[in-house]
Design a protein around this motif. Structure first.
Motif, PDB file in Angstrom:
ATOM      1  N   VAL A 146       0.839  -1.202   0.000  1.00 10.02           N
ATOM      2  CA  VAL A 146       0.000   0.000   0.000  1.00 10.02           C
ATOM      3  C   VAL A 146       0.873   1.250   0.000  1.00 10.02           C
ATOM      4  O   VAL A 146       1.841   1.357   0.759  1.00 10.02           O
ATOM      5  CB  VAL A 146      -0.946  -0.007   1.224  1.00 10.02           C
ATOM      6  CG1 VAL A 146      -1.704   1.309   1.339  1.00 10.02           C
ATOM      7  CG2 VAL A 146      -1.908  -1.182   1.139  1.00 10.02           C
ATOM      8  N   VAL A 147       0.515   2.192  -0.860  1.00 15.17           N
ATOM      9  CA  VAL A 147       1.090   3.534  -0.883  1.00 15.17           C
ATOM     10  C   VAL A 147      -0.066   4.516  -0.687  1.00 15.17           C
ATOM     11  O   VAL A 147      -1.241   4.133  -0.719  1.00 15.17           O
ATOM     12  CB  VAL A 147       1.856   3.815  -2.202  1.00 15.17           C
ATOM     13  CG1 VAL A 147       3.069   2.900  -2.333  1.00 15.17           C
ATOM     14  CG2 VAL A 147       0.934   3.678  -3.407  1.00 15.17           C
ATOM     15  N   LEU A 148       0.249   5.784  -0.480  1.00 11.31           N
ATOM     16  CA  LEU A 148      -0.799   6.771  -0.200  1.00 11.31           C
ATOM     17  C   LEU A 148      -1.907   6.785  -1.256  1.00 11.31           C
ATOM     18  O   LEU A 148      -3.070   6.998  -0.932  1.00 11.31           O
ATOM     19  CB  LEU A 148      -0.196   8.163  -0.049  1.00 11.31           C
ATOM     20  CG  LEU A 148       0.415   8.458   1.315  1.00 11.31           C
ATOM     21  CD1 LEU A 148       1.162   9.785   1.305  1.00 11.31           C
ATOM     22  CD2 LEU A 148      -0.638   8.447   2.411  1.00 11.31           C
ATOM     23  N   ASP A 149      -1.556   6.546  -2.516  1.00  7.21           N
ATOM     24  CA  ASP A 149      -2.567   6.543  -3.576  1.00  7.21           C
ATOM     25  C   ASP A 149      -3.593   5.430  -3.411  1.00  7.21           C
ATOM     26  O   ASP A 149      -4.663   5.472  -4.020  1.00  7.21           O
ATOM     27  CB  ASP A 149      -1.907   6.420  -4.951  1.00  7.21           C
ATOM     28  CG  ASP A 149      -1.194   7.694  -5.365  1.00  7.21           C
ATOM     29  OD1 ASP A 149      -1.416   8.750  -4.739  1.00  7.21           O
ATOM     30  OD2 ASP A 149      -0.392   7.633  -6.321  1.00  7.21           O
ATOM     31  N   ASP A 150      -3.272   4.406  -2.615  1.00  8.12           N
ATOM     32  CA  ASP A 150      -4.177   3.270  -2.397  1.00  8.12           C
ATOM     33  C   ASP A 150      -5.121   3.480  -1.223  1.00  8.12           C
ATOM     34  O   ASP A 150      -5.977   2.635  -0.945  1.00  8.12           O
ATOM     35  CB  ASP A 150      -3.366   1.996  -2.108  1.00  8.12           C
ATOM     36  CG  ASP A 150      -2.475   1.600  -3.255  1.00  8.12           C
ATOM     37  OD1 ASP A 150      -2.950   1.604  -4.409  1.00  8.12           O
ATOM     38  OD2 ASP A 150      -1.300   1.270  -2.992  1.00  8.12           O
ATOM     39  N   LEU A 151      -4.963   4.567  -0.514  1.00 12.19           N
ATOM     40  CA  LEU A 151      -5.657   4.764   0.753  1.00 12.19           C
ATOM     41  C   LEU A 151      -7.171   4.597   0.649  1.00 12.19           C
ATOM     42  O   LEU A 151      -7.786   3.929   1.489  1.00 12.19           O
ATOM     43  CB  LEU A 151      -5.308   6.145   1.308  1.00 12.19           C
ATOM     44  CG  LEU A 151      -5.361   6.318   2.799  1.00 12.19           C
ATOM     45  CD1 LEU A 151      -4.552   5.266   3.527  1.00 12.19           C
ATOM     46  CD2 LEU A 151      -4.876   7.703   3.170  1.00 12.19           C
ATOM     47  N   ARG A 163       0.531   6.520   9.310  1.00 14.01           N
ATOM     48  CA  ARG A 163       1.437   5.365   9.324  1.00 14.01           C
ATOM     49  C   ARG A 163       2.283   5.331   8.050  1.00 14.01           C
ATOM     50  O   ARG A 163       3.476   5.048   8.091  1.00 14.01           O
ATOM     51  CB  ARG A 163       0.665   4.043   9.446  1.00 14.01           C
ATOM     52  CG  ARG A 163      -0.202   3.847  10.679  1.00 14.01           C
ATOM     53  CD  ARG A 163       0.496   3.811  12.020  1.00 14.01           C
ATOM     54  NE  ARG A 163       1.064   5.043  12.477  1.00 14.01           N
ATOM     55  CZ  ARG A 163       0.370   6.110  12.963  1.00 14.01           C
ATOM     56  NH1 ARG A 163      -0.942   6.087  13.046  1.00 14.01           N
ATOM     57  NH2 ARG A 163       1.003   7.189  13.371  1.00 14.01           N
ATOM     58  N   LEU A 164       1.639   5.620   6.919  1.00 11.05           N
ATOM     59  CA  LEU A 164       2.362   5.566   5.646  1.00 11.05           C
ATOM     60  C   LEU A 164       3.330   6.736   5.496  1.00 11.05           C
ATOM     61  O   LEU A 164       4.480   6.549   5.110  1.00 11.05           O
ATOM     62  CB  LEU A 164       1.372   5.518   4.487  1.00 11.05           C
ATOM     63  CG  LEU A 164       0.537   4.232   4.401  1.00 11.05           C
ATOM     64  CD1 LEU A 164      -0.581   4.394   3.372  1.00 11.05           C
ATOM     65  CD2 LEU A 164       1.392   3.019   4.101  1.00 11.05           C
ATOM     66  N   LYS A 165       2.872   7.949   5.794  1.00 10.61           N
ATOM     67  CA  LYS A 165       3.726   9.130   5.649  1.00 10.61           C
ATOM     68  C   LYS A 165       4.946   9.062   6.555  1.00 10.61           C
ATOM     69  O   LYS A 165       6.031   9.503   6.179  1.00 10.61           O
ATOM     70  CB  LYS A 165       2.936  10.407   5.961  1.00 10.61           C
ATOM     71  CG  LYS A 165       1.930  10.778   4.909  1.00 10.61           C
ATOM     72  CD  LYS A 165       1.133  11.990   5.354  1.00 10.61           C
ATOM     73  CE  LYS A 165      -0.005  12.287   4.408  1.00 10.61           C
ATOM     74  NZ  LYS A 165      -0.884  13.359   4.940  1.00 10.61           N
ATOM     75  N   LEU A 166       4.762   8.539   7.758  1.00  4.65           N
ATOM     76  CA  LEU A 166       5.854   8.461   8.731  1.00  4.65           C
ATOM     77  C   LEU A 166       6.656   7.159   8.609  1.00  4.65           C
ATOM     78  O   LEU A 166       7.567   6.921   9.399  1.00  4.65           O
ATOM     79  CB  LEU A 166       5.297   8.607  10.156  1.00  4.65           C
ATOM     80  CG  LEU A 166       4.617   9.944  10.446  1.00  4.65           C
ATOM     81  CD1 LEU A 166       3.901   9.907  11.788  1.00  4.65           C
ATOM     82  CD2 LEU A 166       5.628  11.085  10.389  1.00  4.65           C
ATOM     83  N   ASN A 167       6.288   6.338   7.625  1.00  7.01           N
ATOM     84  CA  ASN A 167       6.969   5.060   7.390  1.00  7.01           C
ATOM     85  C   ASN A 167       6.986   4.211   8.671  1.00  7.01           C
ATOM     86  O   ASN A 167       7.995   3.609   9.024  1.00  7.01           O
ATOM     87  CB  ASN A 167       8.387   5.291   6.870  1.00  7.01           C
ATOM     88  CG  ASN A 167       8.923   4.086   6.134  1.00  7.01           C
ATOM     89  OD1 ASN A 167       8.169   3.287   5.584  1.00  7.01           O
ATOM     90  ND2 ASN A 167      10.224   3.933   6.148  1.00  7.01           N
TER      91      ASN A 167
END
Length: 154
Positions: free
Chosen positions: A10-15, A45-49
């Protein structure tokens, strides 16, 4: 079955594809539905890895649909001095459960853990969740009968 379904990180575009599943997962465990809160939580969670989220999908482009996901959080073992992953969430939507997607997600989590040279994966499940326990044990997970888990929540 893997010809129809595939695993994607998952990447941000999949949110927006993940939010309904994450919300359904939380409701399954007794939490109130909160898609806006889910969006914020997962985006952070994704932005902060801070986590790795793998989802099982089918289709392409606008027709792509997510059916399940697993979320891994990094941790460490002081005794072995190695990284390990906490398999915190595993969920397959009810309408397609029982078709092997949970096993595919667990295999993908295992592959990811191996590829990152970690000690392994650790997870916790509800004592009443016998179906999940059978799945974990079928995938080689060993239930710990030696240690107790304690929590201090605020």
């Amino acid at each position: 079955m893997m010809n129809k379904y595939r695993i994607e990180r998952v990447v941000l575009d999949d949110l927006e594809r993940l939010i309904p599943l994450f919300d359904e997962y939380r409701v399954f465990y007794g939490a109130a539905s909160d898609r806006d809160g889910a969006r914020t939580f997962l985006a952070d969670r994704l932005k902060l890895n801070e986590s790795v989220i793998l989802m099982v999908v089918e289709g392409e482009g606008d027709e792509k649909r997510a059916w399940g996901f697993t979320q891994l959080y990094p941790s460490f073992s002081s005794i072995s001095m190695q990284r390990l992953w906490i398999l915190n969430d595993l969920f397959v939507t009810a309408e397609i459960r029982g078709q092997g997607l949970g096993a595919i997600l667990l295999e993908s989590a295992r592959d990811y853990a191996v590829s990152t040279n970690t000690k392994g994966l650790s997870l916790t499940t509800m004592t009443e969740n016998v179906g999940a326990q059978r799945l974990y044990e079928a995938q080689g997970y060993i239930r710990d009968d030696e240690f107790y888990t304690y929590n201090l929540f605020f």
